[in-house]
Design a protein around this motif. Structure first.
Motif, PDB file in Angstrom:
ATOM      1  N   ILE A  59      -4.821  17.346  -9.419  1.00  0.00           N
ATOM      2  CA  ILE A  59      -5.906  17.080  -8.474  1.00  0.00           C
ATOM      3  C   ILE A  59      -5.623  15.822  -7.666  1.00  0.00           C
ATOM      4  CG2 ILE A  59      -8.347  16.441  -8.299  1.00  0.00           C
ATOM      5  CD1 ILE A  59      -8.859  18.208 -10.750  1.00  0.00           C
ATOM      6  N   THR A  60      -5.164  14.768  -8.342  1.00  0.00           N
ATOM      7  CA  THR A  60      -4.905  13.499  -7.658  1.00  0.00           C
ATOM      8  C   THR A  60      -3.807  13.637  -6.607  1.00  0.00           C
ATOM      9  OG1 THR A  60      -5.581  12.251  -9.618  1.00  0.00           O
ATOM     10  CG2 THR A  60      -4.276  11.083  -7.967  1.00  0.00           C
ATOM     11  N   VAL A  61      -2.713  14.324  -6.977  1.00  0.00           N
ATOM     12  CA  VAL A  61      -1.596  14.480  -6.039  1.00  0.00           C
ATOM     13  C   VAL A  61      -2.009  15.297  -4.824  1.00  0.00           C
ATOM     14  CG1 VAL A  61       0.681  15.523  -5.736  1.00  0.00           C
ATOM     15  CG2 VAL A  61       0.199  14.174  -7.774  1.00  0.00           C
ATOM     16  N   LEU A  62      -2.732  16.398  -5.063  1.00  0.00           N
ATOM     17  CA  LEU A  62      -3.149  17.249  -3.951  1.00  0.00           C
ATOM     18  C   LEU A  62      -4.057  16.495  -2.974  1.00  0.00           C
ATOM     19  CD1 LEU A  62      -3.850  20.654  -5.760  1.00  0.00           C
ATOM     20  CD2 LEU A  62      -1.896  20.049  -4.304  1.00  0.00           C
ATOM     21  N   VAL A  63      -4.988  15.725  -3.524  1.00  0.00           N
ATOM     22  CA  VAL A  63      -5.915  14.991  -2.660  1.00  0.00           C
ATOM     23  C   VAL A  63      -5.206  13.822  -1.985  1.00  0.00           C
ATOM     24  CG1 VAL A  63      -8.022  13.603  -2.622  1.00  0.00           C
ATOM     25  CG2 VAL A  63      -7.919  15.671  -4.016  1.00  0.00           C
ATOM     26  N   ALA A  64      -4.341  13.121  -2.739  1.00  0.00           N
ATOM     27  CA  ALA A  64      -3.685  11.932  -2.192  1.00  0.00           C
ATOM     28  C   ALA A  64      -2.797  12.277  -1.010  1.00  0.00           C
ATOM     29  CB  ALA A  64      -2.870  11.240  -3.276  1.00  0.00           C
ATOM     30  N   ARG A  65      -2.146  13.421  -1.060  1.00  0.00           N
ATOM     31  CA  ARG A  65      -1.260  13.804   0.044  1.00  0.00           C
ATOM     32  C   ARG A  65      -2.025  13.926   1.357  1.00  0.00           C
ATOM     33  NH1 ARG A  65       2.517  18.547  -2.737  1.00  0.00           N
ATOM     34  NH2 ARG A  65       3.898  17.130  -3.893  1.00  0.00           N
ATOM     35  N   ARG A  66      -3.239  14.428   1.262  1.00  0.00           N
ATOM     36  CA  ARG A  66      -4.031  14.616   2.478  1.00  0.00           C
ATOM     37  C   ARG A  66      -4.689  13.318   2.936  1.00  0.00           C
ATOM     38  NH1 ARG A  66      -7.944  19.543   2.716  1.00  0.00           N
ATOM     39  NH2 ARG A  66      -7.885  18.763   4.856  1.00  0.00           N
ATOM     40  N   SER A  67      -5.157  12.525   1.984  1.00  0.00           N
ATOM     41  CA  SER A  67      -5.932  11.340   2.365  1.00  0.00           C
ATOM     42  C   SER A  67      -5.057  10.164   2.783  1.00  0.00           C
ATOM     43  CB  SER A  67      -6.849  10.916   1.208  1.00  0.00           C
ATOM     44  OG  SER A  67      -6.100  10.614   0.052  1.00  0.00           O
ATOM     45  N   GLN A  68      -3.806  10.082   2.298  1.00  0.00           N
ATOM     46  CA  GLN A  68      -2.972   8.926   2.622  1.00  0.00           C
ATOM     47  C   GLN A  68      -2.754   8.804   4.124  1.00  0.00           C
ATOM     48  OE1 GLN A  68      -2.064   6.451   1.012  1.00  0.00           O
ATOM     49  NE2 GLN A  68      -0.580   5.493   2.367  1.00  0.00           N
ATOM     50  N   LYS A  69      -2.498   9.941   4.792  1.00  0.00           N
ATOM     51  CA  LYS A  69      -2.297   9.897   6.240  1.00  0.00           C
ATOM     52  C   LYS A  69      -3.544   9.373   6.946  1.00  0.00           C
ATOM     53  CE  LYS A  69       0.965  13.786   6.217  1.00  0.00           C
ATOM     54  NZ  LYS A  69       1.229  15.162   6.713  1.00  0.00           N
ATOM     55  N   LEU A  70      -4.705   9.770   6.424  1.00  0.00           N
ATOM     56  CA  LEU A  70      -5.949   9.320   7.054  1.00  0.00           C
ATOM     57  C   LEU A  70      -6.188   7.836   6.832  1.00  0.00           C
ATOM     58  CD1 LEU A  70      -8.233  12.372   6.182  1.00  0.00           C
ATOM     59  CD2 LEU A  70      -7.280  11.765   8.415  1.00  0.00           C
ATOM     60  N   PHE A  71      -5.797   7.303   5.668  1.00  0.00           N
ATOM     61  CA  PHE A  71      -5.941   5.867   5.446  1.00  0.00           C
ATOM     62  C   PHE A  71      -5.013   5.080   6.365  1.00  0.00           C
ATOM     63  CE2 PHE A  71      -7.911   6.939   1.295  1.00  0.00           C
ATOM     64  CZ  PHE A  71      -9.021   6.120   1.397  1.00  0.00           C
ATOM     65  N   VAL A  72      -3.800   5.566   6.564  1.00  0.00           N
ATOM     66  CA  VAL A  72      -2.882   4.914   7.514  1.00  0.00           C
ATOM     67  C   VAL A  72      -3.486   4.926   8.911  1.00  0.00           C
ATOM     68  CG1 VAL A  72      -0.622   5.061   8.611  1.00  0.00           C
ATOM     69  CG2 VAL A  72      -0.828   5.424   6.152  1.00  0.00           C
ATOM     70  N   GLU A  73      -4.043   6.078   9.285  1.00  0.00           N
ATOM     71  CA  GLU A  73      -4.678   6.203  10.591  1.00  0.00           C
ATOM     72  C   GLU A  73      -5.889   5.277  10.698  1.00  0.00           C
ATOM     73  OE1 GLU A  73      -5.285   7.578  14.460  1.00  0.00           O
ATOM     74  OE2 GLU A  73      -3.584   7.829  13.109  1.00  0.00           O
ATOM     75  N   GLN A  74      -6.630   5.130   9.599  1.00  0.00           N
ATOM     76  CA  GLN A  74      -7.815   4.275   9.607  1.00  0.00           C
ATOM     77  C   GLN A  74      -7.453   2.835   9.954  1.00  0.00           C
ATOM     78  OE1 GLN A  74      -9.865   4.111   5.826  1.00  0.00           O
ATOM     79  NE2 GLN A  74     -10.916   2.224   6.346  1.00  0.00           N
ATOM     80  N   TRP A  75      -6.432   2.291   9.286  1.00  0.00           N
ATOM     81  CA  TRP A  75      -6.095   0.886   9.524  1.00  0.00           C
ATOM     82  C   TRP A  75      -5.332   0.693  10.829  1.00  0.00           C
ATOM     83  CZ3 TRP A  75      -8.716  -2.656   7.325  1.00  0.00           C
ATOM     84  CH2 TRP A  75      -9.337  -2.395   6.120  1.00  0.00           C
ATOM     85  N   LYS A  76      -4.601   1.719  11.257  1.00  0.00           N
ATOM     86  CA  LYS A  76      -3.971   1.627  12.572  1.00  0.00           C
ATOM     87  C   LYS A  76      -5.034   1.602  13.665  1.00  0.00           C
ATOM     88  CE  LYS A  76      -1.952   4.840  15.450  1.00  0.00           C
ATOM     89  NZ  LYS A  76      -1.262   6.105  15.659  1.00  0.00           N
ATOM     90  N   THR A  77      -6.046   2.463  13.524  1.00  0.00           N
ATOM     91  CA  THR A  77      -7.127   2.502  14.502  1.00  0.00           C
ATOM     92  C   THR A  77      -7.949   1.224  14.454  1.00  0.00           C
ATOM     93  OG1 THR A  77      -7.245   4.886  14.083  1.00  0.00           O
ATOM     94  CG2 THR A  77      -9.016   3.929  15.382  1.00  0.00           C
ATOM     95  N   THR A  78      -8.086   0.628  13.262  1.00  0.00           N
ATOM     96  CA  THR A  78      -8.781  -0.656  13.164  1.00  0.00           C
ATOM     97  C   THR A  78      -8.065  -1.717  13.996  1.00  0.00           C
ATOM     98  OG1 THR A  78      -9.572  -0.143  10.933  1.00  0.00           O
ATOM     99  CG2 THR A  78      -9.561  -2.458  11.574  1.00  0.00           C
ATOM    100  N   GLY A  79      -6.741  -1.729  13.925  1.00  0.00           N
ATOM    101  CA  GLY A  79      -5.968  -2.678  14.736  1.00  0.00           C
ATOM    102  C   GLY A  79      -6.153  -2.434  16.220  1.00  0.00           C
TER     103      GLY A  79
END
Length: 684
Positions: A246-266
């Motif tokens: 469960i963790t691996v499946l969810v992490a693969r999808r959410s990691q890209k969004l977290f990168v996008e979140q902090w890039k967009t914050t900048g």
């Protein structure tokens, strides 16, 4: 190797309207970045070992608790069972009762109590029970103490690591070449230095302690479960693969969004910094609606990225709870059957159920921390990207030095380009004699400011060399070269502090008299006494309590105080009125004595008295000579000069009394001189 590091130049980040950043580079992998982030703790290894030791002790004591409570349950249950046989004859043993139950056809009851250690009719042993409960209380108290010590030490480790990381970022910024700041938005850089570093600290603070405790708890609980019942332990182990999947499946999808979140914050920070630093310009040109629309668009992008990242990663905790509840039901059913069969005691089942909760809870916590870890690692990637940027090369060792009085600059067949496929300066040669003033003119993009950047070694030449009294400037340290150079830019930079402190920035060890002399020479003293606190007047970050021209005068006073051998004026008088400009010209004439001065000017009337005027076009010097010589050529300089419809103003045309007198008189004198000069020019 001397000079700027010749690393492959990266293209500037794509910009949209108002400097919006385009797509960024591909994010790094999670595991390498997480491993590097943990590597920042290596310096505090003794404290890390202490954290692990205290964590092991705390978890071990916590894990022992349910087993002890299970023994307490057995004591109570044994006492209750013994009371059920209080009417049996004295001397009857447990085995006698079990035989009687089996003979009476109550085999299931006999099996159930076969593992219960009781004496018929004895009742509950409250003495033993009290001692056991006291032991349990002591165990949990000491577990809490060691847990607190672990958290306290770990907090210090994390804060020291963040302190070192901030220092690394600060040091890195000072080692970066000017080209980096030319291609990265200021708000984006600030976001990495502040928001991302803070997010890393919060992530490590909130997760490390829980990760250590959770992992140790899982191991300790697993050991105790196998000790109590291998069968139930195997059932509980089903949780681990389900958790990982469960963790691996969810992490693969959410990691890209977290990168996008902090890039967009900048990007959003860059937008806010850009818009509000130019707030007056936005209002003057009526771009409020466009600025608000751009902000709304980027704010919406940040909302979607943040919501998606938190929502997807938030699925982990409910999923873990669901799996944990399924395992709990399975353990309860199988454990009940084990008790009924006489394989396990009821106290062991109770302890095992507690252990199953302790086993699934840390797994659920680890799953819930994935979103925090992903967010922190995404920020770490951005900070590490900054730390990995190519630096300017170190100064040569041993470095050469020029005489203290050196001010003779020679450009010898200099070539330079910002991009290899776009040559800018090619084969440029010139000599600037000590005490001379060299003016550089030309259209926008001709290479005027680039020439100054090469003198200061903000960039290093690609070919040829620049010498100071015969010493190649690339063989000198940058600090040594720049200590000999004073620079006044068109864009003023003042920091939050007093006017005195801003002037003293040019030479921090200067005395009060020297500061006042520099202020007087730059005509700061003429207006500073009208301020409430004089030289102690506090300036805010934007120095809004001074006019644009007054701010420029303060920066010029700073250059006076530095007493440089080489002076660079990049449109230094463009922000002042015509009368103040004439005052500054007189001050600069005194400052240029026995120094080499480079003046970049667009108003050509301000550099008539320059010893040498260089006319640049497309990175090359197309004309050079004095003002009169260049006008006589009727070439590029004459075209630039005539295009401005300005006539030369001789200092003799303006009496000294006009300079020292009231502003209106000085303005009138200069206006009269301008008219007279214009008439003469028209006559010519």
């Amino acid at each position: 190797m001397s000079g700027q590091q010749q690393a492959p130049r990266r293209q500037p980040m794509a910009r949209g309207p108002m400097g919006q950043a385009g797509p960024g580079e591909k994010a790094q992998d999670f595991l390498p970045s997480a491993k590097r982030l943990l590597g920042t703790l290596r310096t505090d290894m003794p404290q890390i070992i202490a954290v692990l030791v205290f964590g092991v002790i705390s978890v071990a004591l916590t894990v022992i608790g349910p087993k002890l409570l299970g023994e307490g349950t057995n004591i109570v249950f044994a006492g209750a069972v013994s009371l059920q046989f209080s009417d049996v004859p004295a001397g009857t043993t447990k085995q006698d009762i079990l035989d009687a139950l089996n003979a009476d056809g109550q085999q299931q009851v006999a099996d159930m109590i076969s593992n219960v250690d009781f004496v018929p009719g004895a009742g509950i042993d409250f003495g033993q029970l009290g001692m056991l409960l006291s032991l349990v209380l002591a165990v949990y108290v000491f577990a809490s103490i060691f847990g607190w010590l672990q958290a306290r030490i770990l907090n210090g480790v994390v804060q020291r690591a963040m302190h070192r990381l901030r220092m690394q970022v600060e040091d890195k910024i000072h080692r970066l070449p000017l080209s980096y700041f030319d291609r990265v938005q200021r708000g984006e850089l600030l976001s990495r230095v502040t928001n991302d570093v803070d997010n890393i600290g919060q992530t490590m603070q909130q997760t490390l302690s829980q990760v250590v405790t959770s992992l140790l708890t899982v191991v300790g609980v697993l050991v105790m479960m196998f000790v109590i019942s291998p069968l139930l332990a195997v059932i509980a182990l089903v949780t681990i693969p389900l958790t990982i999947v469960i963790t691996v499946l969810v992490a693969r999808r959410s990691q890209k969004l977290f990168v996008e979140q902090w890039k967009t914050t900048g990007i959003l920070n860059a937008r806010v910094e850009e818009t509000f630093s130019g707030h007056s310009v936005v209002k003057v040109f009526g771009h409020q609606a466009e600025a608000e629309a751009a902000f709304r668009t980027e704010n919406e992008q940040l909302y979607r990225a943040s919501f998606g990242a938190q929502f997807i990663s938030g699925v982990i905790m409910p999923a873990m709870m669901f799996v944990g509840n399924l395992v709990y039901v399975a353990i309860a059913v199988v454990g009940g059957l084990q008790v009924a069969a006489g394989v396990m005691s009821i106290g062991d089942v109770q302890a095992f159920i507690q252990y199953s909760r302790q086993f699934t809870q840390p797994l659920s916590q680890l799953g819930s921390m994935v979103n925090l870890l992903q967010s922190g690692v995404a920020s770490a990637e951005r900070v590490f990207e900054l730390l990995d940027e190519a630096e300017q090369t170190a100064d040569d060792e041993p470095a050469e030095t020029a005489p203290e009085s050196a001010s003779h600059l020679d450009f010898e067949d200099v070539s330079f380009s910002y991009s290899p496929d776009k040559p800018l300066i090619d084969g440029l040669s010139l000599a600037a004699q000590p005490g001379s003033t060299v003016a550089i003119v030309g259209p926008t993009g001709a290479g005027k400011t680039t020439l100054v950047n090469l003198i200061m070694r903000f960039y290093d030449v690609d070919g040829g060399r620049i010498t100071l009294d015969g010493v190649d400037t690339r063989r000198m340290t940058r600090d040594d070269l720049r200590a000999r150079t004073g620079m006044v830019l068109q864009d003023t930079w003042l920091f939050s502090g007093t006017i005195r402190e801003n002037i003293a920035y040019g030479r921090p060890d200067a005395g009060e008299d020297e500061i006042v002399d520099a202020a007087t020479a730059a005509y700061v003293d003429r207006f500073v006494h009208a301020l409430p606190d004089g030289y102690d007047t506090m300036l805010d970050d934007e120095a809004t309590n001074l006019s644009v021209g007054e701010r420029q005068l303060v920066t010029i006073a700073r250059a006076f105080l530095a007493d440089p051998r080489i002076l660079i004026l990049d449109e230094a008088t463009s922000s002042v009125d015509t009368r103040t400009e004439l005052l500054i010209q007189r001050a600069m004439s005194r400052l240029r004595e026995d120094r080499t001065a480079f003046v970049i000017a667009h108003r050509l009337s301000t550099i008539r008295d320059a010893d040498l005027i260089l006319v640049m076009e497309n990175g090359a010097i197309v004309e050079q000579g004095s003002h009169d010589e260049l006008l006589a050529m009727k070439g590029a300089y004459a075209r630039l000069y005539n295009a401005q419809f300005e006539a030369p103003i001789d200092d003799a045309d303006v009496p000294e009394s006009a300079i020292e007198g009231p502003a209106d008189a000085g303005f009138a004198a200069r206006a009269g001189a301008s008219q007279a000069g214009a008439s003469e020019s028209a006559g010519d």
